[in-house]
Structures are given as C-alpha cells and as structure tokens.
Design a protein around this motif. Structure first.
Motif, PDB file in Angstrom:
ATOM      1  N   ALA A   1      33.711 106.410 102.210  1.00  0.00           N
ATOM      2  CA  ALA A   1      33.387 104.981 102.154  1.00  0.00           C
ATOM      3  C   ALA A   1      34.161 104.298 101.035  1.00  0.00           C
ATOM      4  CB  ALA A   1      31.884 104.786 101.959  1.00  0.00           C
ATOM      5  N   LEU A   2      34.326 104.992  99.920  1.00  0.00           N
ATOM      6  CA  LEU A   2      35.063 104.423  98.801  1.00  0.00           C
ATOM      7  C   LEU A   2      36.531 104.231  99.158  1.00  0.00           C
ATOM      8  CD1 LEU A   2      35.042 103.460  95.908  1.00  0.00           C
ATOM      9  CD2 LEU A   2      35.191 105.833  95.146  1.00  0.00           C
ATOM     10  N   LEU A   3      37.135 105.218  99.811  1.00  0.00           N
ATOM     11  CA  LEU A   3      38.530 105.091 100.232  1.00  0.00           C
ATOM     12  C   LEU A   3      38.677 103.978 101.264  1.00  0.00           C
ATOM     13  CD1 LEU A   3      41.444 106.077 100.116  1.00  0.00           C
ATOM     14  CD2 LEU A   3      40.867 107.789 101.857  1.00  0.00           C
ATOM     15  N   ASP A   4      37.731 103.879 102.191  1.00  0.00           N
ATOM     16  CA  ASP A   4      37.770 102.796 103.177  1.00  0.00           C
ATOM     17  C   ASP A   4      37.747 101.434 102.500  1.00  0.00           C
ATOM     18  OD1 ASP A   4      37.887 104.551 105.277  1.00  0.00           O
ATOM     19  OD2 ASP A   4      35.756 104.422 105.788  1.00  0.00           O
ATOM     20  N   ASP A   5      36.947 101.311 101.446  1.00  0.00           N
ATOM     21  CA  ASP A   5      36.874 100.037 100.734  1.00  0.00           C
ATOM     22  C   ASP A   5      38.183  99.746 100.012  1.00  0.00           C
ATOM     23  OD1 ASP A   5      35.383  97.709  99.939  1.00  0.00           O
ATOM     24  OD2 ASP A   5      35.270  98.570  97.934  1.00  0.00           O
ATOM     25  N   VAL A   6      38.804 100.779  99.437  1.00  0.00           N
ATOM     26  CA  VAL A   6      40.107 100.601  98.800  1.00  0.00           C
ATOM     27  C   VAL A   6      41.135 100.118  99.821  1.00  0.00           C
ATOM     28  CG1 VAL A   6      42.017 101.812  97.666  1.00  0.00           C
ATOM     29  CG2 VAL A   6      39.657 102.276  96.971  1.00  0.00           C
ATOM     30  N   ILE A   7      41.105 100.686 101.013  1.00  0.00           N
ATOM     31  CA  ILE A   7      42.028 100.279 102.069  1.00  0.00           C
ATOM     32  C   ILE A   7      41.762  98.844 102.490  1.00  0.00           C
ATOM     33  CG2 ILE A   7      42.677 100.709 104.480  1.00  0.00           C
ATOM     34  CD1 ILE A   7      42.173 103.707 103.905  1.00  0.00           C
ATOM     35  N   ARG A   8      40.491  98.472 102.587  1.00  0.00           N
ATOM     36  CA  ARG A   8      40.162  97.080 102.939  1.00  0.00           C
ATOM     37  C   ARG A   8      40.671  96.096 101.892  1.00  0.00           C
ATOM     38  NH1 ARG A   8      35.315  99.362 105.023  1.00  0.00           N
ATOM     39  NH2 ARG A   8      34.293  99.157 102.978  1.00  0.00           N
TER      40      ARG A   8
ATOM     41  N   ASP B   1      34.613 113.878  93.928  1.00  0.00           N
ATOM     42  CA  ASP B   1      33.582 114.911  93.786  1.00  0.00           C
ATOM     43  C   ASP B   1      32.405 114.721  94.744  1.00  0.00           C
ATOM     44  OD1 ASP B   1      32.005 112.908  92.693  1.00  0.00           O
ATOM     45  OD2 ASP B   1      31.931 113.758  90.681  1.00  0.00           O
ATOM     46  N   GLY B   2      32.441 113.682  95.569  1.00  0.00           N
ATOM     47  CA  GLY B   2      31.434 113.498  96.614  1.00  0.00           C
ATOM     48  C   GLY B   2      30.214 112.697  96.225  1.00  0.00           C
ATOM     49  N   GLN B   3      30.026 112.397  94.969  1.00  0.00           N
ATOM     50  CA  GLN B   3      28.813 111.688  94.553  1.00  0.00           C
ATOM     51  C   GLN B   3      28.836 110.201  94.903  1.00  0.00           C
ATOM     52  OE1 GLN B   3      26.911 113.036  90.742  1.00  0.00           O
ATOM     53  NE2 GLN B   3      28.967 113.803  90.343  1.00  0.00           N
ATOM     54  N   LEU B   4      30.035 109.653  95.161  1.00  0.00           N
ATOM     55  CA  LEU B   4      30.154 108.230  95.479  1.00  0.00           C
ATOM     56  C   LEU B   4      30.412 107.973  96.966  1.00  0.00           C
ATOM     57  CD1 LEU B   4      32.228 106.643  92.556  1.00  0.00           C
ATOM     58  CD2 LEU B   4      29.817 106.298  93.104  1.00  0.00           C
ATOM     59  N   ASN B   5      30.296 108.997  97.816  1.00  0.00           N
ATOM     60  CA  ASN B   5      30.691 108.874  99.221  1.00  0.00           C
ATOM     61  C   ASN B   5      32.176 108.506  99.270  1.00  0.00           C
ATOM     62  OD1 ASN B   5      31.181 108.321 101.926  1.00  0.00           O
ATOM     63  ND2 ASN B   5      29.215 107.285 102.242  1.00  0.00           N
ATOM     64  N   ASP B   6      33.014 109.507  99.080  1.00  0.00           N
ATOM     65  CA  ASP B   6      34.446 109.282  98.924  1.00  0.00           C
ATOM     66  C   ASP B   6      35.089 108.627 100.141  1.00  0.00           C
ATOM     67  OD1 ASP B   6      34.722 110.418  96.284  1.00  0.00           O
ATOM     68  OD2 ASP B   6      34.286 112.346  97.220  1.00  0.00           O
TER      69      ASP B   6
ATOM     70  N   LEU C   1      42.665 107.302  92.857  1.00  0.00           N
ATOM     71  CA  LEU C   1      43.056 107.365  94.263  1.00  0.00           C
ATOM     72  C   LEU C   1      43.470 108.786  94.643  1.00  0.00           C
ATOM     73  CD1 LEU C   1      43.592 105.929  96.940  1.00  0.00           C
ATOM     74  CD2 LEU C   1      45.903 105.433  96.117  1.00  0.00           C
ATOM     75  N   SER C   2      44.090 109.494  93.707  1.00  0.00           N
ATOM     76  CA  SER C   2      44.514 110.872  93.986  1.00  0.00           C
ATOM     77  C   SER C   2      43.322 111.736  94.393  1.00  0.00           C
ATOM     78  CB  SER C   2      45.213 111.478  92.773  1.00  0.00           C
ATOM     79  OG  SER C   2      44.444 111.277  91.600  1.00  0.00           O
ATOM     80  N   GLY C   3      42.195 111.608  93.685  1.00  0.00           N
ATOM     81  CA  GLY C   3      41.005 112.381  94.028  1.00  0.00           C
ATOM     82  C   GLY C   3      40.436 111.989  95.373  1.00  0.00           C
ATOM     83  N   LEU C   4      40.475 110.704  95.695  1.00  0.00           N
ATOM     84  CA  LEU C   4      39.977 110.249  96.997  1.00  0.00           C
ATOM     85  C   LEU C   4      40.837 110.794  98.138  1.00  0.00           C
ATOM     86  CD1 LEU C   4      39.131 106.511  96.189  1.00  0.00           C
ATOM     87  CD2 LEU C   4      37.575 108.480  96.246  1.00  0.00           C
ATOM     88  N   LEU C   5      42.138 110.866  97.918  1.00  0.00           N
ATOM     89  CA  LEU C   5      43.029 111.391  98.957  1.00  0.00           C
ATOM     90  C   LEU C   5      42.814 112.889  99.164  1.00  0.00           C
ATOM     91  CD1 LEU C   5      46.356 109.468  98.188  1.00  0.00           C
ATOM     92  CD2 LEU C   5      44.687 109.018  99.998  1.00  0.00           C
ATOM     93  N   VAL C   6      42.587 113.620  98.069  1.00  0.00           N
ATOM     94  CA  VAL C   6      42.279 115.048  98.218  1.00  0.00           C
ATOM     95  C   VAL C   6      41.005 115.225  99.029  1.00  0.00           C
ATOM     96  CG1 VAL C   6      41.643 117.169  97.020  1.00  0.00           C
ATOM     97  CG2 VAL C   6      43.461 115.731  96.099  1.00  0.00           C
ATOM     98  N   ALA C   7      39.980 114.434  98.717  1.00  0.00           N
ATOM     99  CA  ALA C   7      38.708 114.523  99.447  1.00  0.00           C
ATOM    100  C   ALA C   7      38.887 114.169 100.920  1.00  0.00           C
ATOM    101  CB  ALA C   7      37.677 113.600  98.809  1.00  0.00           C
ATOM    102  N   GLU C   8      39.803 113.255 101.211  1.00  0.00           N
ATOM    103  CA  GLU C   8      40.068 112.867 102.601  1.00  0.00           C
ATOM    104  C   GLU C   8      40.783 113.985 103.360  1.00  0.00           C
ATOM    105  OE1 GLU C   8      40.309 110.445 106.060  1.00  0.00           O
ATOM    106  OE2 GLU C   8      39.072 110.343 104.249  1.00  0.00           O
TER     107      GLU C   8
END
Length: 330
Positions: free
Chosen positions: A310-317, A303-308, A125-132
C-alpha cells in the motif's frame, strides 16, 4: 489513528519542501520549521502553510506526525520529539545516524510512538522495492542496491563523504567493511540514466535491509561515481552542489531461487532524487497516521509493519514510476 489534523516538517530544503508540497496536495495542513527563517517563510507563503518558531511547543494532538528532513544528524532531535509525544518520520542517509536512530526503538516503545527510519529515496524506496520483489521467489539469498544522484546540497555533501568512508555489507552471516570507492560494477538504471559505474560507499541500506530481511545471506549497496568523484572523495567538494540534483535513480536487485532454480529480479526508478524522497516521506507520514494505536517502536520501509504494498502504491500515485527489468527478449 484517524487522519492527522496536520503534519509538521522540520527542515525545508529540497526534500522537506517536496514533502510539504506532497502533503498539501493531499489536503493535509502542514507546519514548517527551518533554522533559515527566510526559507521557512518563503515555503510557508507559497503553500499557505503554518510557520513554527519553536518546535518544542508543537502539540501532538494537532501535529501527531513530524517529518524530520534536516541535513545533519537527526537522532538527537528525534529523541526529543518522541519524548514530546510525536510519531516521527526520518530522512537520514548517514550510517552512524541511522544506527543511532535504530537505538531509539526502546524510547519509541516507552512513549508508545512510531519512528520510521530511512523514509527517503535510498534508503526508503529501496526497501519498498525489495518487499515488492520478494514474493516472486521462494527464498532470497542476496540483495544488492545501487543509487545514482543527490537530492539537495546536504545530500550531495553526504554522498561525497560516503565515497571516502567504509562501506558496510552483510556477507554470509557477518558484517564486512570495505573501502569506499572500491568494487566497481557497471549497473543499468531505467532510462534516461542507462549504465553507470557504481562503487561501494558508506551507505545505510545494508543495515536497514538486514533488519527487514534477516534471513538474506548477502546485502550490499553501491552508488554511482565518476573518476573525479573517487579521486576527490577525501577532499573538500571542488564545486558547490546544485540547489536540487538532476535525475537520480534507485536500482534494486534480488537473487534467490524459485522452484529449485536460481533467479534474479530487478526493479528501479529514474526521477529527481528530491521528488522520490519527498513522495516516500509523505507517504510514510500518512501511513503512520493511520497505524493501529497498538503499533510502536522503530519501523523501516520494507519490514512489513507499514503495509509495504500500500505504501509503494501511494508513492506511485504521487508520480513515481517504477520500472522492472524483464529481459532483452533475445
């Protein structure tokens, strides 16, 4: 890749069980395996999941994605799973294990498989938040991550060891090791956690974040600790860890420049650590299942390869609320 027929989960402790629940709630069939047959059977019964007796007999056509949620070193098992033809999502938060997992990039590419390293609360989650937060500034100079809490007993033991280890950080173009338990900072997490004294610790975030954001000059990671935690870090744990940790927290701070001025962005989460980790790993497993067939090798959240996004949005959902610090208004 189309939606997987099923996902296999190896290790059904606090995190593995949360991953299984998240996936079954999304309509995905799961296979579960644990060396503790009673824990495996209990979870399979409650979720109506399939039980595994031999993980080497998994069929990649049926279970293309495997989530490894064991508490020990994951790299040896992950190598086997990649060579068997599976995509793998890892939840390791051990520095040396993380480095060994990153070294499996060539194996994953040779097998045309994807390996997600660090799909948990922190790292993950830390990496996703940095990307956000990254698009909000013109350039990022510094990334500082802090973590509070533990998932299950295995996670608690690892964090106990982390305070006694060497804290790795990226500082102006070189790796620097400092003693765990040093560098006290009072950092504020979302409520109900509030302010926590945080210290350097042997955490893998700098290694993974440097890989995702190589242009950043300084990257550090700290974890919260009490005076007792620091004094006993080099001793066996004085009391058994909780079966599932209480409310945990992830805090990410980036520093950089915007329109020529210095600026800071902060975001965080307060939730049970196992719940965060389960949501991130489940979302990563689903994201890997939908990746283009041409993608292979090691992937890290952020790192952007997973569409960060969209991935964070799914975690929030999946029930994880992200908070942003916007100032006191003073």
């Amino acid at each position: 890749m189309s939606q997987p027929t099923s996902v296999a989960i190896i290790g059904v402790g606090v995190v593995g069980a949360r991953v299984a629940r998240q996936l079954t709630s999304s309509g995905i069939s799961v296979f579960v395996y644990d060396e503790r047959s009673s824990a495996q059977h209990s979870l399979a019964l409650s979720l109506r999941a399939n039980e595994l007796s031999d993980i080497t007999k998994l069929d990649p056509a049926i279970t293309p994605v495997v989530v490894v949620a064991t508490s020990g070193a994951q790299a040896p098992l992950v190598k086997i799973l990649l060579e068997l033809g599976h995509h793998v999502v890892c939840t390791s938060d051990d520095v040396e294990d993380t480095r060994e997992l990153l070294e499996l990039d060539e194996v994953a590419r040779d097998e045309k498989r994807v390996l997600v390293v660090g799909a948990t609360a922190c790292p993950g989650l830390s990496g996703l938040l940095v990307a956000e937060l990254a698009p909000r500034v013109d350039t990022i100079d510094e990334i500082h991550v802090a973590f509070h809490g533990t998932g299950g007993p295995g996670c608690a033991r690892q964090h106990h060891r982390a305070l006694a280890g060497d804290a790795v950080s990226w500082h102006d173009g070189e790796w620097v090791d400092r003693p765990g338990g040093s560098g006290r900072e009072l950092l504020w997490f979302p409520e109900p956690l509030g302010g926590k004294d945080c210290y350097r610790a042997e955490l893998p975030e700098p290694v993974l974040l440097h890989r995702a954001f190589p242009e950043v000059k300084r990257i550090s990671a700290r974890m919260s600790a009490t005076r007792r935690d620091r004094l006993t870090a080099r001793l066996p744990m004085m009391s058994p860890p909780h079966a599932e940790g209480r409310i945990g927290g992830v805090r990410v701070e980036i520093r950089g420049s915007l329109n020529g001025e210095r600026c800071t962005e902060v975001a965080g989460v307060a939730e049970r650590t196992g719940v965060i980790a389960g949501a991130v790993a489940a979302s990563a497993a689903m994201a890997v299942a939908h990746l283009n067939e041409t993608v292979s090798g090691v992937i890290t959240p952020g790192d952007g390869q997973l569409n960060d996004r969209a991935l964070l949005d799914d975690v929030i959902r999946r029930g994880i609320t992200v908070f942003e610090y916007i100032g006191s208004g003073a």
